[in-house]
Design a protein around this motif. Structure first.
Motif, short mmCIF file in Angstrom:
data_model
loop_
_atom_site.label_atom_id
_atom_site.label_comp_id
_atom_site.label_asym_id
_atom_site.label_seq_id
_atom_site.Cartn_x
_atom_site.Cartn_y
_atom_site.Cartn_z
N PHE B 98 0.84 -1.21 0.00
CA PHE B 98 0.00 0.00 0.00
C PHE B 98 0.87 1.26 0.00
N LEU B 222 -2.41 -4.67 -6.19
CA LEU B 222 -2.75 -3.29 -5.82
C LEU B 222 -2.38 -2.34 -6.96
N SER B 242 -5.07 2.15 5.85
CA SER B 242 -4.09 1.09 6.08
C SER B 242 -3.16 1.56 7.18
N HIS B 384 -6.90 -2.80 7.93
CA HIS B 384 -7.20 -2.28 6.60
C HIS B 384 -8.69 -2.01 6.46
#
Ligand SMILES: [Zn+2]
Lengths: 133, 389
Positions: B98, B222, B242, B384
């Protein structure tokens, strides 16, 4: 466990040596090089302290697992004690049957054999709790 | 900071995969995820691999390279690294992936987790899964992961007056949901009495309070906003929060055994980042490595009052048709617990739900999910928040 890895912690395990932060007065066991709350101001200043060996059962369990190093003991009592000096210490509780254990029960720390010969051939010693009443 | 989306998911069934190796598992999940994202492998710019124990289970380290190679990505010369945080390795890998996209450094990354536990004996498994507690000051004295969690359970019953039956409610719920998940390790339903009367592991916790040792893999792709615009997925799912936090490694170092400060902190931060609060969350995946851990997490994030989670579950909260659905995947207890994959698999389940593809276990109007992945007795926590946008 190799011999140095075991021997390195001798004094802490045999004599219950923790450390005290000179700034805030908190006591830590196992010993720490730095106080998490005072950090920089405690670096290099942490003092060795001997933890008094008496306390009370804070929580307890009886472990029945087949863990290689401990299965010769199973089932065994394992506790967290709140020591009279304020720190919590976890370890085995011996010389008492599980049905007689309760939260709040006075215990003290005693020097005992922890494991039979391990994979490196060392018989390891350390502390265990025993009833103190 | 840029927005980050999940464009692809893949997972193996969790369970005992006697015929499959660690690399076969992660490749199976990885190829599914790449196909699901509808991208070509050359579009993947980096790999973040979650794995806890391959060095102990199959004597294989350097898992990043292994994943890259056998997914056919090493010829693209991309970075591939392993992230290890015990049972929270998967969630930590997602957080790292992330951050790498949010920062603007990469546009498309693969986050994959895998664990292979059935290549070692049951006895060695008990020792290996305890690798995430303090070896010198907990396991040295006989404090296994299950034993330490049992200390939390005993204290929970003592302080709050919670009944043993209440603690057993979470495994019952997890199995009920898991029975509808084709990827779950266990698909049988269980009753409270089954939990209480099962083989004792660490009093008061039995075999049915504890998550199993599973083999399995889970993978996410992602992507940045720019990438998502090219791909145009049917349902656009954003990682709107996150966060990762840490706490004292050993239980004895904490002032209060029943407080999971890392869980509270990572969840508050993730919810704040998503400009949301716990009341808006429809689906929660909690980390029930044991019943007590799963319950303490639910209380710590503010879903239930302290000491009362089990009571609420008895009243029907947590069921997929209630206001907040808990562990629709089956949780660690029934879906399974392949440590490195666990935190990623929680998010795979959340995406399936948010896409409306969970079939019999589908939560009605699912638009926001929260997944919480924890190490040991709470030493690390990753939260998350996922949203349909
Ligand atoms: Zn201090």
């Amino acid at each position: 466990m190799t011999i140095p890895r075991y021997w390195r912690e001798f004094q802490h395990r045999y004599r219950l040596i923790g450390t005290k932060c000179p700034k805030c007065g908190r006591i830590y066991f196992p010993p720490r090089e730095v106080c998490p709350y005072c950090h920089r101001e405690s670096i290099g200043k942490m003092q060795k302290v001997e933890i008094k060996n008496t306390g009370k059962v804070y929580s307890y369990t009886v472990i029945h697992q087949d863990v290689p190093d401990f299965k010769f003991l199973k089932p065994y009592l394992f506790i967290i004690a709140e020591m009279d000096s304020g720190v919590k210490v976890s370890g085995q509780l011996v010389d008492v049957s599980p049905e007689d254990v309760r939260i709040g029960m006075p215990v003290r720390i005693s020097f005992r054999r922890i494991r039979e010969e391990d994979r490196a051939g060392i018989i390891e010693y350390g502390y265990k709790f025993i009833p103190d009443e | 900071m840029r927005d980050v989306y999940i464009i692809g998911i893949g997972q193996t069934k969790y369970g005992e995969h006697w015929e499959k190796s660690l690399r076969a598992l992660v490749v199976e999940a990885g190829l599914k995820a790449i196909e699901d994202a509808n991208i070509y492998s050359k579009e993947i710019q980096a790999i973040f691999g979650g794995n806890m124990s391959a060095g102990s289970t199959i004597y294989q380290d350097n898992i990043g390279s292994l994943i890259s190679d056998f997914s056919g990505l090493s010829v693209n010369r991309i970075p591939a690294m392993r992230i290890e945080n015990g049972s929270a390795s998967g969630g930590a890998a997602v957080h790292a992936g992330f951050v790498s996209v949010a920062s603007g450094f990469y546009d498309t990354v693969l986050v994959g987790g895998v664990e292979k536990l059935t290549d070692v004996s049951m006895e060695d498994q008990a020792e290996i899964v305890s690798g995430e507690v303090d070896q010198e000051w907990e396991l040295f004295n006989g404090g296994t992961l299950a034993g330490l969690q049992a200390l939390m359970a005993r204290r929970y019953m003592h302080e709050y007056g919670a009944k043993r039956e209440e603690i057993a409610m979470l495994p019952v719920l997890s199995h009920e949901h898991g029975s509808e998940n084709p990827y779950a390790h266990f698909r049988n339903r269980i009753k409270v009495e089954d939990v209480i009367n099962a083989t004792m592991v660490a009093d008061p916790l039995t075999m049915l309070d504890m998550a199993p040792a599973s083999d399995g893999a889970a993978v996410l792709i992602l992507a940045s906003e720019e990438k998502v615009r090219q791909i145009k997925p049917e349902v656009k799912i954003k990682i709107s929060g996150s966060a990762m936090s840490s706490d004292f490694m050993s239980l004895q170092s904490r002032e209060n055994l029943l407080e999971l400060k890392a869980v509270r902190d990572s969840t508050e931060k993730a919810l704040k980042m998503s400009k949301s609060d716990i009341k808006r969350v429809k689906i929660v995946e909690t980390h029930d490595s044991s019943s007590i851990m799963g319950l303490l997490i639910l209380e710590e994030i503010g879903l239930f009052p302290k000491g009362k989670a089990g009571k609420y579950l008895e009243e029907g909260y947590g069921h997929k048709d209630s206001r907040v659905a808990i562990n629709t995947s089956g949780g660690l207890k029934a879906k399974g617990h392949p440590m490195g994959a666990t935190g990623i698999g929680q998010i795979v389940e959340s995406v399936i739900q948010l896409r409306g593809k969970a079939e019999k276990r589908q939560v009605h109007n699912a638009d926001m999910a929260l997944a919480i992945n924890v190490a040991g007795t709470g030493s690390a926590s990753i939260s998350h928040v996922l949203e349909v946008v």
